[in-house]
Design a protein around this motif. Structure first.
Motif, PDB file in Angstrom:
ATOM      1  N   UNK A 121       0.825  -1.208   0.000  1.00  0.00           N
ATOM      2  CA  UNK A 121       0.000   0.000   0.000  1.00  0.00           C
ATOM      3  C   UNK A 121       0.857   1.256   0.000  1.00  0.00           C
ATOM      4  N   UNK A 122       2.020   1.169   0.638  1.00  0.00           N
ATOM      5  CA  UNK A 122       2.906   2.342   0.607  1.00  0.00           C
ATOM      6  C   UNK A 122       3.404   2.637  -0.799  1.00  0.00           C
ATOM      7  N   UNK A 123       3.402   1.615  -1.661  1.00  0.00           N
ATOM      8  CA  UNK A 123       3.818   1.839  -3.050  1.00  0.00           C
ATOM      9  C   UNK A 123       2.842   2.730  -3.798  1.00  0.00           C
ATOM     10  N   UNK A 124       1.560   2.774  -3.329  1.00  0.00           N
ATOM     11  CA  UNK A 124       0.614   3.703  -3.960  1.00  0.00           C
ATOM     12  C   UNK A 124       1.149   5.142  -3.846  1.00  0.00           C
ATOM     13  N   UNK A 125       1.523   5.526  -2.626  1.00  0.00           N
ATOM     14  CA  UNK A 125       2.035   6.885  -2.440  1.00  0.00           C
ATOM     15  C   UNK A 125       3.323   7.118  -3.188  1.00  0.00           C
ATOM     16  N   UNK A 126       4.218   6.106  -3.159  1.00  0.00           N
ATOM     17  CA  UNK A 126       5.478   6.280  -3.871  1.00  0.00           C
ATOM     18  C   UNK A 126       5.250   6.391  -5.378  1.00  0.00           C
ATOM     19  N   UNK A 127       4.367   5.557  -5.918  1.00  0.00           N
ATOM     20  CA  UNK A 127       4.113   5.622  -7.355  1.00  0.00           C
ATOM     21  C   UNK A 127       3.467   6.931  -7.757  1.00  0.00           C
ATOM     22  N   UNK A 128       2.488   7.408  -6.993  1.00  0.00           N
ATOM     23  CA  UNK A 128       1.864   8.691  -7.316  1.00  0.00           C
ATOM     24  C   UNK A 128       2.856   9.838  -7.203  1.00  0.00           C
ATOM     25  N   UNK A 129       3.685   9.776  -6.176  1.00  0.00           N
ATOM     26  CA  UNK A 129       4.676  10.841  -5.989  1.00  0.00           C
ATOM     27  C   UNK A 129       5.675  10.860  -7.142  1.00  0.00           C
ATOM     28  N   UNK A 130       6.130   9.701  -7.588  1.00  0.00           N
ATOM     29  CA  UNK A 130       7.108   9.644  -8.674  1.00  0.00           C
ATOM     30  C   UNK A 130       6.471   9.985 -10.021  1.00  0.00           C
ATOM     31  N   UNK A 132       4.065  11.983 -10.628  1.00  0.00           N
ATOM     32  CA  UNK A 132       3.670  13.406 -10.717  1.00  0.00           C
ATOM     33  C   UNK A 132       4.828  14.335 -10.410  1.00  0.00           C
ATOM     34  N   UNK A 133       6.057  13.889 -10.686  1.00  0.00           N
ATOM     35  CA  UNK A 133       7.218  14.701 -10.351  1.00  0.00           C
ATOM     36  C   UNK A 133       7.198  16.033 -11.096  1.00  0.00           C
ATOM     37  N   UNK A 134       6.691  16.093 -12.309  1.00  0.00           N
ATOM     38  CA  UNK A 134       6.658  17.340 -13.064  1.00  0.00           C
ATOM     39  C   UNK A 134       5.654  18.331 -12.486  1.00  0.00           C
ATOM     40  N   UNK A 135       4.718  17.817 -11.659  1.00  0.00           N
ATOM     41  CA  UNK A 135       3.709  18.713 -11.097  1.00  0.00           C
ATOM     42  C   UNK A 135       4.172  19.392  -9.816  1.00  0.00           C
ATOM     43  N   UNK A 136       5.086  18.776  -9.075  1.00  0.00           N
ATOM     44  CA  UNK A 136       5.485  19.362  -7.803  1.00  0.00           C
ATOM     45  C   UNK A 136       6.977  19.664  -7.692  1.00  0.00           C
ATOM     46  N   UNK A 137       7.757  19.231  -8.688  1.00  0.00           N
ATOM     47  CA  UNK A 137       9.210  19.437  -8.569  1.00  0.00           C
ATOM     48  C   UNK A 137       9.590  20.910  -8.550  1.00  0.00           C
ATOM     49  N   UNK A 157      12.568  12.503 -15.930  1.00  0.00           N
ATOM     50  CA  UNK A 157      11.841  11.644 -16.857  1.00  0.00           C
ATOM     51  C   UNK A 157      11.854  10.201 -16.402  1.00  0.00           C
ATOM     52  N   UNK A 158      13.029   9.713 -15.958  1.00  0.00           N
ATOM     53  CA  UNK A 158      13.093   8.320 -15.487  1.00  0.00           C
ATOM     54  C   UNK A 158      12.278   8.113 -14.216  1.00  0.00           C
ATOM     55  N   UNK A 159      12.248   9.114 -13.362  1.00  0.00           N
ATOM     56  CA  UNK A 159      11.422   8.998 -12.143  1.00  0.00           C
ATOM     57  C   UNK A 159       9.953   8.910 -12.509  1.00  0.00           C
ATOM     58  N   UNK A 160       9.528   9.706 -13.464  1.00  0.00           N
ATOM     59  CA  UNK A 160       8.122   9.673 -13.891  1.00  0.00           C
ATOM     60  C   UNK A 160       7.759   8.333 -14.504  1.00  0.00           C
ATOM     61  N   UNK A 161       8.631   7.828 -15.395  1.00  0.00           N
ATOM     62  CA  UNK A 161       8.357   6.535 -16.014  1.00  0.00           C
ATOM     63  C   UNK A 161       8.347   5.411 -14.974  1.00  0.00           C
ATOM     64  N   UNK A 162       9.236   5.486 -14.005  1.00  0.00           N
ATOM     65  CA  UNK A 162       9.244   4.465 -12.947  1.00  0.00           C
ATOM     66  C   UNK A 162       7.964   4.517 -12.127  1.00  0.00           C
ATOM     67  N   UNK A 163       7.502   5.741 -11.831  1.00  0.00           N
ATOM     68  CA  UNK A 163       6.246   5.865 -11.088  1.00  0.00           C
ATOM     69  C   UNK A 163       5.066   5.310 -11.865  1.00  0.00           C
TER      70      UNK A 163
END
Length: 408
Positions: A121-130, A132-137, A157-163
């Motif tokens: 379940x913690x991966x939900x937050x990690x995936x959403x955070x990664x 949406x990196x362009x929205x909050x970075x 870009x790699x963080x977004x694709x990983x998320x």
């Protein structure tokens, strides 16, 4: 003709999976299981207080098991039956005690599932955070370790694709964890094979008793219908024909002969119908009990019968019917096949069992495996969970012993 809708393609399912109803259902199911695994997990985290697990297992196991079953039923529609029937009291539950399967589930499986579910379940937050990196970075100050300058880098870009990849694969991971938890809970919290077999035997015994009672009630209904309907009509017809024989004197002899023959046939039909009604369910058995009914059988038997009855209380109506028809069939067999000159019939009630012993001084040699009549007696006894024993050496005597329960 209706056609089933085509199944979605795997790629489209994967794209829809993160926000599908199934993903939300699995997330809620796993999240609800985390608190149920925490008590034992916290107790196991401190090995110095390991002794605390013993009272925890005794006191809290039943509550945890009930909570797990409720979660499975409410969130996944999976019903895990208990080891005891529904509505069993606390005394029965304490007497049943814990099983090693419950201990393994609450001390090992549930904490392990809680840890895996929390991590997934913690991966939900990690995936959403990664993702949406362009929205909050842009909120991160420049010059720090996470953002060197104002422009976007390849790392973003790699963080977004990983998320996005985590969000795409996470529903399948949650589905696998949910299925594994359902299987382990069903195997460890449900009844074992012995419990299932015992419950199946109880259900079969109850259904068999219901079938026997229903058959006996149907015989009673047919007996009442014949006694109150067809038999009364035949009696009225015989009375009218008998009255016609006495009153009509000026009719041709041929017509009088027809009336006489019709009167005789009506009387014969009444006798046959009475025998049929008595064979279905004798009225005396219902009104006066087994003692009086067997006395009537003994009086009508062509072989002298010495009857001994010791019945302090009446037994169940279905058992009375089985005993009555068994004795009737046994006396008929003794008269037809055994060439007996005397029959001893004893009925004795002890505790919750009815003992029936039928002994004749005939030629013996009876075998229940070869005759349908004796086999039918065995089946009658088995229909109410009774026993049937036959002893018939060559030259006699023949002894039939039956034990029937007084109550079903």
């Amino acid at each position: 003709m209706f056609k089933s809708s085509p199944r979605p393609q795997p790629i489209r399912s994967a794209l829809r999976a993160p926000w599908s109803a199934a993903a939300r259902r699995d997330s809620l199911f796993l999240a609800a299981g985390v608190p149920l695994g925490l008590p034992c997990l916290l107790a196991l985290s401190d090995l110095k207080n390991l002794w605390f697990l013993i009272p925890l297992s005794v006191v809290g196991s039943d509550l945890l098991t009930t909570a797990q079953r409720s979660r499975l039923r409410a969130l996944r529609g999976v019903s895990v039956p208990g080891r005891l029937p529904a509505g069993a009291g606390w005394s029965a539950r304490i007497k049943a005690g814990l099983t090693w399967r419950q201990v393994v589930h609450h001390l090992v499986v549930a904490p392990l599932h809680a840890v895996l579910a929390a991590a997934a379940l913690s991966l939900w937050g990690a995936g959403l955070l990664m993702a949406s990196v362009y929205a909050w970075a842009w909120l991160i100050p420049f010059g720090g370790p996470f953002r060197a300058g104002p422009g976007w880098s390849t790392t973003d870009l790699w963080i977004t694709l990983t998320g996005l990849l985590v969000l795409a694969l996470l529903p399948w991971l949650l589905d696998g964890l949910a299925r594994a938890e359902i299987r382990t809970a069903s195997a460890l919290l449900g009844p074992n094979r012995a419990d299932l077999l015992a419950r199946r035997v109880e259900d079969l015994a109850e259904s068999r008793a219901g079938v026997v009672d229903a058959a006996d009630a149907e015989r009673r209904r047919i007996e009442r219908d014949l006694h109150d309907g067809a038999q009364q009509r035949l009696v009225s017809l015989a009375m009218n024909l008998g009255l016609a024989r006495r009153v009509l004197h000026d009719i041709p002899p041929e017509a009088m002969q027809v009336i006489v023959e019709a009167h005789q046939e009506a009387q014969a039909a009444i006798e046959e119908l009475r025998d049929l009604v008595r064979g279905l369910h004798p009225v005396v058995l219902e009104d006066r009990g087994l003692d009086a009914a067997l006395s009537g059988i003994a009086a009508r038997s062509p072989v002298p019968v010495r009857l001994t009855v010791d019945l302090p209380h009446r037994v169940a109506p279905t058992v009375e019917a089985v005993a009555y028809f068994t004795v009737s069939e046994a006396l008929t067999n003794a008269a037809k096949h055994a060439k007996a000159s005397r029959v001893d019939l004893t009925l004795r009630q002890t505790a919750d069992r009815l003992h029936i012993t039928i002994t004749d001084d005939g030629v013996g040699g009876a075998d229940a495996s070869r005759g349908s009549g004796l086999h039918g007696l065995r089946q009658r006894a088995a229909s109410v969970d009774g026993t049937f024993t036959l002893t018939s050496p060559r030259g006699g005597p023949t002894t039939i012993t039956m034990e029937l329960p007084c109550e079903l």
